[in-house]
Design a protein around this motif. Structure first.
Motif, PDB file in Angstrom:
ATOM      1  N   SER A  82       0.682  -1.395   0.007  1.00 42.42           N
ATOM      2  CA  SER A  82       0.040  -0.187  -0.061  1.00 42.42           C
ATOM      3  C   SER A  82       0.970   1.391  -0.007  1.00 42.42           C
ATOM      4  CB  SER A  82      -1.255   0.360   1.228  1.00 42.42           C
ATOM      5  OG  SER A  82      -1.738  -1.399   1.106  1.00 42.42           O
ATOM      6  N   GLY A  83       0.710   2.037  -0.533  1.00 40.98           N
ATOM      7  CA  GLY A  83       1.854   3.740  -1.036  1.00 40.98           C
ATOM      8  C   GLY A  83       0.427   4.145  -1.842  1.00 40.98           C
ATOM      9  N   ALA A 134      10.170  -4.292  -6.880  1.00 35.40           N
ATOM     10  CA  ALA A 134       9.790  -4.248  -8.119  1.00 35.40           C
ATOM     11  C   ALA A 134       9.249  -2.172  -7.820  1.00 35.40           C
ATOM     12  CB  ALA A 134       8.306  -4.452  -8.009  1.00 35.40           C
ATOM     13  N   VAL A 135       9.079  -1.791  -9.659  1.00 36.26           N
ATOM     14  CA  VAL A 135       8.825  -0.492  -9.142  1.00 36.26           C
ATOM     15  C   VAL A 135       7.093  -0.034  -9.830  1.00 36.26           C
ATOM     16  CG1 VAL A 135       9.281   1.858 -10.857  1.00 36.26           C
ATOM     17  CG2 VAL A 135      11.036  -0.241 -10.179  1.00 36.26           C
ATOM     18  N   SER A 136       6.017   0.670  -9.358  1.00 37.97           N
ATOM     19  CA  SER A 136       5.047   0.686  -9.772  1.00 37.97           C
ATOM     20  C   SER A 136       4.797   2.431 -10.244  1.00 37.97           C
ATOM     21  CB  SER A 136       4.224   0.248  -8.630  1.00 37.97           C
ATOM     22  OG  SER A 136       4.699   1.000  -7.890  1.00 37.97           O
ATOM     23  N   GLY A 137       4.063   2.645 -11.082  1.00 36.48           N
ATOM     24  CA  GLY A 137       3.655   3.699 -11.132  1.00 36.48           C
ATOM     25  C   GLY A 137       1.848   3.949 -11.580  1.00 36.48           C
ATOM     26  N   LEU A 169       9.392   2.403  -5.372  1.00 33.67           N
ATOM     27  CA  LEU A 169      10.284   1.539  -5.185  1.00 33.67           C
ATOM     28  C   LEU A 169       9.796   0.198  -4.567  1.00 33.67           C
ATOM     29  CD1 LEU A 169      13.039   0.356  -6.485  1.00 33.67           C
ATOM     30  CD2 LEU A 169      14.110   1.346  -4.682  1.00 33.67           C
ATOM     31  N   TRP A 170       9.547  -0.412  -4.245  1.00 34.04           N
ATOM     32  CA  TRP A 170      10.036  -2.115  -3.223  1.00 34.04           C
ATOM     33  C   TRP A 170      10.822  -2.119  -3.086  1.00 34.04           C
ATOM     34  CZ3 TRP A 170       4.886  -0.134  -1.291  1.00 34.04           C
ATOM     35  CH2 TRP A 170       3.596   0.330  -1.945  1.00 34.04           C
ATOM     36  N   ASN A 171      10.236  -3.013  -1.511  1.00 29.69           N
ATOM     37  CA  ASN A 171      11.518  -4.366  -1.875  1.00 29.69           C
ATOM     38  C   ASN A 171      10.197  -5.526  -1.121  1.00 29.69           C
ATOM     39  OD1 ASN A 171      12.415  -6.082   0.361  1.00 29.69           O
ATOM     40  ND2 ASN A 171      13.974  -4.434   0.897  1.00 29.69           N
ATOM     41  N   LEU A 172      10.651  -6.580  -2.219  1.00 32.51           N
ATOM     42  CA  LEU A 172       9.296  -7.642  -2.894  1.00 32.51           C
ATOM     43  C   LEU A 172      10.024  -8.440  -0.949  1.00 32.51           C
ATOM     44  CD1 LEU A 172       9.493  -7.990  -6.154  1.00 32.51           C
ATOM     45  CD2 LEU A 172       7.577  -6.866  -4.406  1.00 32.51           C
ATOM     46  N   LYS A 173      11.058  -8.498  -0.495  1.00 32.79           N
ATOM     47  CA  LYS A 173      11.244  -9.381   0.945  1.00 32.79           C
ATOM     48  C   LYS A 173      10.702  -8.933   1.857  1.00 32.79           C
ATOM     49  CE  LYS A 173      14.526 -11.625  -1.583  1.00 32.79           C
ATOM     50  NZ  LYS A 173      14.322 -12.553  -2.157  1.00 32.79           N
ATOM     51  N   THR A 174      10.680  -7.146   1.932  1.00 26.46           N
ATOM     52  CA  THR A 174      10.008  -7.021   3.376  1.00 26.46           C
ATOM     53  C   THR A 174       9.064  -6.364   3.611  1.00 26.46           C
ATOM     54  OG1 THR A 174      11.346  -4.205   2.881  1.00 26.46           O
ATOM     55  CG2 THR A 174      12.976  -6.521   4.035  1.00 26.46           C
ATOM     56  N   LEU A 175       8.147  -6.277   2.236  1.00 27.55           N
ATOM     57  CA  LEU A 175       7.568  -6.114   1.759  1.00 27.55           C
ATOM     58  C   LEU A 175       7.016  -4.169   2.095  1.00 27.55           C
ATOM     59  CD1 LEU A 175       4.888  -8.896   2.264  1.00 27.55           C
ATOM     60  CD2 LEU A 175       5.362  -8.061   0.124  1.00 27.55           C
ATOM     61  N   GLN A 176       7.385  -3.861   2.049  1.00 23.99           N
ATOM     62  CA  GLN A 176       8.511  -2.172   2.101  1.00 23.99           C
ATOM     63  C   GLN A 176       8.672  -1.279   1.296  1.00 23.99           C
ATOM     64  OE1 GLN A 176       7.251  -1.464   5.796  1.00 23.99           O
ATOM     65  NE2 GLN A 176       6.077  -3.281   5.802  1.00 23.99           N
ATOM     66  N   LEU A 177       7.931   0.161   1.158  1.00 21.30           N
ATOM     67  CA  LEU A 177       8.070   0.975   0.414  1.00 21.30           C
ATOM     68  C   LEU A 177       9.726   1.109   0.362  1.00 21.30           C
ATOM     69  CD1 LEU A 177       7.498   3.159  -2.030  1.00 21.30           C
ATOM     70  CD2 LEU A 177       6.619   4.658  -0.236  1.00 21.30           C
ATOM     71  N   GLU A 178      10.694   1.938  -0.680  1.00 20.10           N
ATOM     72  CA  GLU A 178      11.756   1.364   0.076  1.00 20.10           C
ATOM     73  C   GLU A 178      11.215   3.712  -0.183  1.00 20.10           C
ATOM     74  OE1 GLU A 178      14.888   0.223   0.790  1.00 20.10           O
ATOM     75  OE2 GLU A 178      13.633  -1.655   1.529  1.00 20.10           O
ATOM     76  N   SER A 198      10.053   6.828  -2.780  1.00 18.12           N
ATOM     77  CA  SER A 198       8.966   7.643  -3.737  1.00 18.12           C
ATOM     78  C   SER A 198       9.397   8.641  -4.992  1.00 18.12           C
ATOM     79  CB  SER A 198       7.714   7.785  -2.318  1.00 18.12           C
ATOM     80  OG  SER A 198       6.443   8.403  -3.762  1.00 18.12           O
ATOM     81  N   PHE A 199       8.658   8.145  -5.741  1.00 19.51           N
ATOM     82  CA  PHE A 199       8.870   9.902  -6.655  1.00 19.51           C
ATOM     83  C   PHE A 199       8.089  10.203  -6.847  1.00 19.51           C
ATOM     84  CE2 PHE A 199      12.349   5.974  -7.081  1.00 19.51           C
ATOM     85  CZ  PHE A 199      13.382   6.962  -6.636  1.00 19.51           C
ATOM     86  N   ASN A 200       7.988  11.828  -6.450  1.00 21.39           N
ATOM     87  CA  ASN A 200       6.487  12.485  -7.143  1.00 21.39           C
ATOM     88  C   ASN A 200       6.355  13.619  -8.223  1.00 21.39           C
ATOM     89  OD1 ASN A 200       6.206  11.023  -4.190  1.00 21.39           O
ATOM     90  ND2 ASN A 200       6.716  12.955  -3.300  1.00 21.39           N
ATOM     91  N   HIS A 201       5.837  13.874  -8.491  1.00 22.25           N
ATOM     92  CA  HIS A 201       5.028  14.635  -9.623  1.00 22.25           C
ATOM     93  C   HIS A 201       5.345  13.684 -11.143  1.00 22.25           C
ATOM     94  CE1 HIS A 201       3.101  16.994  -6.947  1.00 22.25           C
ATOM     95  NE2 HIS A 201       4.421  16.995  -5.929  1.00 22.25           N
TER      96      HIS A 201
END
Length: 80
Positions: A35-36, A52-55, A63-72, A74-77
């Motif tokens: 979530s983010g 992984a990277v999401s847009g 940018l997500w860390n798939l091992k920890t399931l945490q957001l590493e 965020s690139f805004n705008h």
């Protein structure tokens, strides 16, 4: 909706609910949520089996860390 295989047993899926799901087709009831994003997620791509990277429509790239399931990070705008 966006989907991306991480490896032979795990899949990422995302959509307009702003959530990214990490799950296994062999056991779809057992999934994790990333979530983010504040609006729908339109793209997702794995960099490795760890990242992984999401847009999304919220104009961010995440940018997500798939091992920890945490957001590493965020690139805004992002407009693209």
């Amino acid at each position: 909706m966006a989907t991306q295989w991480i490896d032979a047993t795990r899949l990422l899926s995302a959509g307009m609910d702003s959530q990214i799901s990490l799950w296994s087709p062999e056991n779809p009831a057992s999934s994790s949520l990333l979530s983010g994003h504040s609006k729908g997620v339109t793209a997702i791509c794995t960099i490795s089996d760890q990242y992984a990277v999401s847009g999304g429509l919220d104009q961010t790239i995440r940018l997500w860390n798939l091992k920890t399931l945490q957001l590493e990070r965020s690139f805004n705008h992002h407009a693209g």
